[in-house]
Write a protein that holds these residues in place. Structure first.
Motif, short mmCIF file in Angstrom:
data_model
loop_
_atom_site.label_atom_id
_atom_site.label_comp_id
_atom_site.label_asym_id
_atom_site.label_seq_id
_atom_site.Cartn_x
_atom_site.Cartn_y
_atom_site.Cartn_z
N LYS A 1 64.72 0.06 8.15
CA LYS A 1 64.88 -1.33 8.58
C LYS A 1 63.57 -2.10 8.44
O LYS A 1 63.57 -3.30 8.14
N GLU B 1 68.21 -1.01 18.03
CA GLU B 1 69.47 -1.00 17.28
C GLU B 1 69.37 -0.11 16.05
O GLU B 1 70.34 0.55 15.67
N SER B 2 68.20 -0.08 15.42
CA SER B 2 68.01 0.78 14.25
C SER B 2 68.07 2.25 14.64
O SER B 2 68.61 3.08 13.89
N ARG C 1 64.22 -5.15 20.11
CA ARG C 1 65.67 -5.03 20.01
C ARG C 1 66.09 -4.45 18.66
O ARG C 1 66.96 -3.59 18.58
N ASP C 2 65.46 -4.94 17.58
CA ASP C 2 65.79 -4.44 16.24
C ASP C 2 65.45 -2.95 16.12
O ASP C 2 66.19 -2.20 15.48
N GLU D 1 71.67 3.16 14.85
CA GLU D 1 72.26 3.36 13.52
C GLU D 1 71.89 4.73 12.97
O GLU D 1 72.71 5.42 12.36
N VAL E 1 64.75 3.44 11.48
CA VAL E 1 63.83 2.36 11.85
C VAL E 1 62.89 2.05 10.68
O VAL E 1 62.65 0.88 10.35
N MET F 1 58.81 -5.83 13.37
CA MET F 1 60.13 -5.71 13.96
C MET F 1 60.09 -5.97 15.46
O MET F 1 59.11 -5.62 16.13
N SER F 2 61.16 -6.54 15.98
CA SER F 2 61.25 -6.76 17.43
C SER F 2 61.72 -5.49 18.12
O SER F 2 62.26 -4.57 17.49
#
Length: 468
Positions: free
Chosen positions: A107, A311-312, A307-308, A315, A104, A304-305
């Motif tokens: 990102k 998703e991070s 959702r991001d 990952e 995160v 950052m949102s």
């Protein structure tokens, strides 16, 4: 006539397969199998368990007795890995969470900001990056006792080191050697020194002055050794133990205002983690929860949102999956010994052998005994709860101070953590670094011998002056 092409390919494949080192899962499976065989050879025995000063379970050193043999059968061997994963759940969760949290932060460009600042700082003097990072990682570990953070350090510093012409071995060495140097010298490590001193009836974190000297010497030895290798690779890339790497400059990066504030927040949260571990003696699950905040809060500040961020995290979980699996599989060896009830017999045998020696030899024997035991139980606090109830009264009998006995425990537990394949976080760090265990051994064994030589000298001096 020439050899047919398909036959040549087959020969090349066979030659390649012969040269390949076994997969880490295979190595650990062999270790687990050997432990299972030992349950048929070593007599079963047990100590009675009592409550430690901090409320945890430890052994009564005068209560050992033989019991009925319970060797591990095929079913027990097969279920050892799932049981190991269950027992290692805090370490596995910690590995997943810090992997996700740092993904995160990457990102959110916070990691990129940190790498950019380091690159600017060391651009004209890359020779300093190795000792500086080793002392920083060692300093963190000596206070909070979390060498597991090496799993996180490698992906953070690797782009920077590659841009300077170093290799993956250098990145892994900086992370592992730095964290273990601090973990072993342990000024206020709550998991080893804190637990051991409470069991031994000593003031909490007493003897810090001598351990501070040890911290400087042990870390300096690591810094010089790793720096020598790193500079050799930078000058002659073909001498790298991990092969030539693509050397790319750190890309241009200009941080926005929100990213800068996110970086400041991340640093503040990390400093808060160190303070909380020292003063509140947080366990691994509590630290894992804190790392969630350490990833999420700076990410929101950076813009950052939700959702991001989610998703991070996914990952990051994928990146450390193999490392987390290794932590659980490595634990299975201890599960087999516990099921076969040979762990206490091993402890009894080692302590009985040590007690027969004169004090100046006993202190060294304690070091090597603890190192051997660390192969079977690669957990600092776990070993303290098992070994220190025996080593503390044994030290009184043979004329060694309890503080010196704890130091022998620290050395025996610490250095071997980045040698033995049963150390889960260590093998996980190698997996993330894409370094085979045999290549790591070629690199680390000379440093390991230097460390052990220094440890013996420190112990002999402590014993000679009656350090307490």
């Amino acid at each position: 006539m020439g050899m047919p092409a398909y036959k040549t390919e087959d020969v090349n494949k066979k030659e390649k397969s012969k040269k390949e080192f076994p997969h880490i899962y295979v190595i650990l499976a062999v270790m687990i199998g050997l432990m299972a065989l030992m349950t048929y050879v070593i007599p079963a025995g047990e100590y009675e368990r009592v409550e430690s000063p901090d409320g945890r379970e430890m052994i009564d050193p005068a209560s050992y007795k033989r019991i009925e043999q319970t060797p591990v059968d095929i079913l027990g061997l097969l279920t050892a890995v799932p049981k190991g994963m269950t027992e290692a759940a805090p370490i596995i969760v910690f590995t997943f969470v810090i992997g996700g949290a740092f993904a995160v932060l990457r990102k959110a460009s916070v990691i990129e900001l940190g790498v950019r600042l380091l690159a600017d700082q060391f651009r004209n003097k890359p020779v300093f990056v190795t000792p500086v990072l080793i002392f920083v990682f060692s300093g963190i570990s000596c206070f909070i006792g979390t060498p597991e953070l090496s799993i996180v350090y490698v992906p953070v510093i690797l782009p920077l080191l590659l841009s300077f012409g170093y290799d993956r071995m250098t990145a892994a060495a900086i992370a592992l050697c730095g964290t273990i140097a601090g973990f072993t010298s342990a000024l206020t490590n709550p998991f080893t020194v804190g637990t051991s001193q409470m069991i031994s009836g000593l003031p909490l974190y007493s003897g810090m002055g001598y351990r501070a000297v040890i911290f400087v010497v042990i870390t300096a030895i690591a810094a010089v050794y790793v720096l020598k290798y790193a500079e050799k690779v930078r000058a002659h890339p073909e001498k790298s133990l991990t092969g030539k790497e693509a050397v790319e400059a750190v890309p241009a990066f200009k941080a926005g205002r929100r990213v800068k504030w996110a970086g400041i927040a991340a640093l503040g949260l990390f400093a808060g983690l160190i303070g909380c571990v020292i003063y509140f003696r947080w366990d691994m699950l509590t630290m894992a929860g804190y790392f969630l905040a350490l990833g999420i809060i700076p990410a929101y500040i950076a813009g950052m949102s939700s959702r991001d961020i989610a998703e991070s995290f996914n990952e990051g979980f994928k990146e450390v999956l193999v490392g987390a699996m290794i932590c659980g599989i490595a634990r299975a060896a201890a599960v087999v010994m516990a099921d076969g009830q040979i762990m206490d017999t091993i402890v009894y045998g080692l302590s009985h052998a040590v007690s027969q020696l004169p004090s100046y030899l006993t202190v060294t024997a304690m070091l090597f005994t603890q190192m051997l035991f660390n192969f079977f139980v690669p957990s600092g606090s776990g070993q303290a709860l098992i070994m220190m109830p025996i080593m503390a009264p044994l030290a009184d009998i043979v004329g060694i101070t309890r503080q010196t006995a704890i130091l022998a425990f620290q050395f025996g537990d610490g250095f071997s953590n980045i040698v033995f394949p049963t150390s889960g976080y260590f093998m996980a760090t190698l997996a993330i670094s894409r370094i085979a265990w045999n290549k790591w051994l070629r690199f680390i064994l000379p440093l390991f011998c230097l460390w052990m030589g220094a440890a013996v000298l420190f112990l002999l001096f402590a014993n000679a002056v009656g350090w307490s």
